[in-house]
Write a protein that holds these residues in place. Sequence first.
Motif, PDB file in Angstrom:
ATOM      1  N   HIS A 158       0.837  -1.203   0.000  1.00 32.62           N
ATOM      2  CA  HIS A 158       0.000   0.000   0.000  1.00 32.62           C
ATOM      3  C   HIS A 158       0.873   1.254   0.000  1.00 32.62           C
ATOM      4  N   ALA A 159       1.938   1.229   0.815  1.00 28.13           N
ATOM      5  CA  ALA A 159       2.859   2.365   0.857  1.00 28.13           C
ATOM      6  C   ALA A 159       3.562   2.534  -0.491  1.00 28.13           C
ATOM      7  N   ALA A 160       3.884   1.410  -1.143  1.00 26.19           N
ATOM      8  CA  ALA A 160       4.545   1.468  -2.452  1.00 26.19           C
ATOM      9  C   ALA A 160       3.613   2.061  -3.499  1.00 26.19           C
ATOM     10  N   ASN A 161       2.352   1.661  -3.456  1.00 29.77           N
ATOM     11  CA  ASN A 161       1.382   2.187  -4.424  1.00 29.77           C
ATOM     12  C   ASN A 161       1.150   3.683  -4.242  1.00 29.77           C
ATOM     13  N   ALA A 162       1.395   4.178  -3.022  1.00 22.14           N
ATOM     14  CA  ALA A 162       1.181   5.591  -2.738  1.00 22.14           C
ATOM     15  C   ALA A 162       2.314   6.474  -3.266  1.00 22.14           C
ATOM     16  N   LEU A 163       3.471   5.887  -3.539  1.00 20.23           N
ATOM     17  CA  LEU A 163       4.578   6.680  -4.071  1.00 20.23           C
ATOM     18  C   LEU A 163       4.268   7.128  -5.492  1.00 20.23           C
ATOM     19  N   CYS A 193       7.116   7.044   5.204  1.00 18.74           N
ATOM     20  CA  CYS A 193       5.960   6.785   4.345  1.00 18.74           C
ATOM     21  C   CYS A 193       5.186   5.540   4.771  1.00 18.74           C
ATOM     22  N   GLY A 194       5.689   4.833   5.783  1.00 18.96           N
ATOM     23  CA  GLY A 194       4.971   3.669   6.272  1.00 18.96           C
ATOM     24  C   GLY A 194       5.564   2.333   5.877  1.00 18.96           C
ATOM     25  N   PHE A 195       6.715   2.346   5.195  1.00 18.15           N
ATOM     26  CA  PHE A 195       7.372   1.080   4.862  1.00 18.15           C
ATOM     27  C   PHE A 195       7.978   0.468   6.119  1.00 18.15           C
ATOM     28  N   SER A 196       7.990  -0.848   6.172  1.00 17.19           N
ATOM     29  CA  SER A 196       8.619  -1.528   7.307  1.00 17.19           C
ATOM     30  C   SER A 196      10.127  -1.374   7.225  1.00 17.19           C
ATOM     31  N   PRO A 197      10.807  -1.223   8.357  1.00 13.88           N
ATOM     32  CA  PRO A 197      12.270  -1.112   8.347  1.00 13.88           C
ATOM     33  C   PRO A 197      12.934  -2.313   7.683  1.00 13.88           C
ATOM     34  N   GLU A 198      12.319  -3.501   7.827  1.00 14.03           N
ATOM     35  CA  GLU A 198      12.903  -4.707   7.236  1.00 14.03           C
ATOM     36  C   GLU A 198      12.945  -4.608   5.715  1.00 14.03           C
ATOM     37  N   TYR A 252       6.851  -6.903  -7.686  1.00 10.10           N
ATOM     38  CA  TYR A 252       5.424  -7.152  -7.878  1.00 10.10           C
ATOM     39  C   TYR A 252       4.815  -6.244  -8.934  1.00 10.10           C
ATOM     40  N   ASN A 253       5.434  -5.087  -9.150  1.00 11.57           N
ATOM     41  CA  ASN A 253       4.897  -4.097 -10.068  1.00 11.57           C
ATOM     42  C   ASN A 253       5.478  -4.207 -11.475  1.00 11.57           C
ATOM     43  N   ASN A 254       6.358  -5.198 -11.683  1.00 13.91           N
ATOM     44  CA  ASN A 254       7.011  -5.371 -12.992  1.00 13.91           C
ATOM     45  C   ASN A 254       7.010  -6.832 -13.411  1.00 13.91           C
ATOM     46  N   LYS A 255       5.883  -7.491 -13.181  1.00 12.78           N
ATOM     47  CA  LYS A 255       5.799  -8.927 -13.446  1.00 12.78           C
ATOM     48  C   LYS A 255       5.941  -9.276 -14.926  1.00 12.78           C
ATOM     49  N   ASP A 256       5.672  -8.309 -15.799  1.00  8.68           N
ATOM     50  CA  ASP A 256       5.755  -8.583 -17.233  1.00  8.68           C
ATOM     51  C   ASP A 256       7.191  -8.498 -17.759  1.00  8.68           C
TER      52      ASP A 256
END
Length: 299
Positions: A158-163, A193-198, A252-256
Amino acid sequence: MNIKFITLICLVYCIAKVNSIDPADEAIAKSLIPARVFNWDRKVNQPSDEQKTEIERELLALNFSPKLVEDLIRNSDKDYWPASLKSHNPKNDPNIDENGLFDGYKCKRSPGKQEAVIVFHFDNTTLPKKMMVKPGFIVFFLKEAIEDYQRISESDEHAANALKPARVSKWGYNLSPPPSPFIREATNKLIGCGFSPELVNVLMKNSDEKHWPAALSLYMHTTDEDKRHTLLDRYRCKRIPGHYEGVIIFHYNNKDMPEKFKANPGFVVMFDFGAIDKFVPRADSARISSVDKMCNILQ
């Protein structure tokens, strides 16, 4: 019923039975960790007896049937690989498999310390016959050719999609490894932005060129501008908020994209100023959540 017809049915059944994997073996195989091969050019054609013995011991310890283990170990030699893999020669293939010939393989990481994957036939039934052998095969690799799949959490996605989306116009401006101030600011902004530190730690580790996808490093430095931009412009990038220029390219956003152009769960490229286009429209106009607002403020 015609005796020849009955005989034929029995013959087909027997062949299918011989080539199929036992349900107990299949259940164990499904429990193995999924793995991604990002550099097939580093495969080992003739593994040593020591390598084979170690994996054989590990597979038997997991209670795989001795017959299946025997077949898999035999099929770890190049002579028993599928036709397409056996004939693949990186020297004749400009070091990059642009069509993603082997990207379709669903692989399992072999147990133990060996750098190897198991490709089970039951797990790859949709592939062409020339790409498979029954009941499966093992491929050993030199180091840095395999990685385990890492699925990012829903909150991280969700945080990634918000960027904001970004377009890189000057890939040659990349900085690797990035200067320490770039890393510190990107780390702080992404966590804000809400990403996990890991996840942020993994992404920052993948900001070094040695952790980039195999194809990216090669195409980044090609003198053929048209070839470079034709391929690299296909990336769906996310802008890292902050003063410095950088993008994240999530798996996940570049599966093609072919596997040689991806890293799991993603990777970072930092740039000198002027590499990223300033104005790129958002990919969607969905309602901005609290996380989105935080990211937009930071950007």
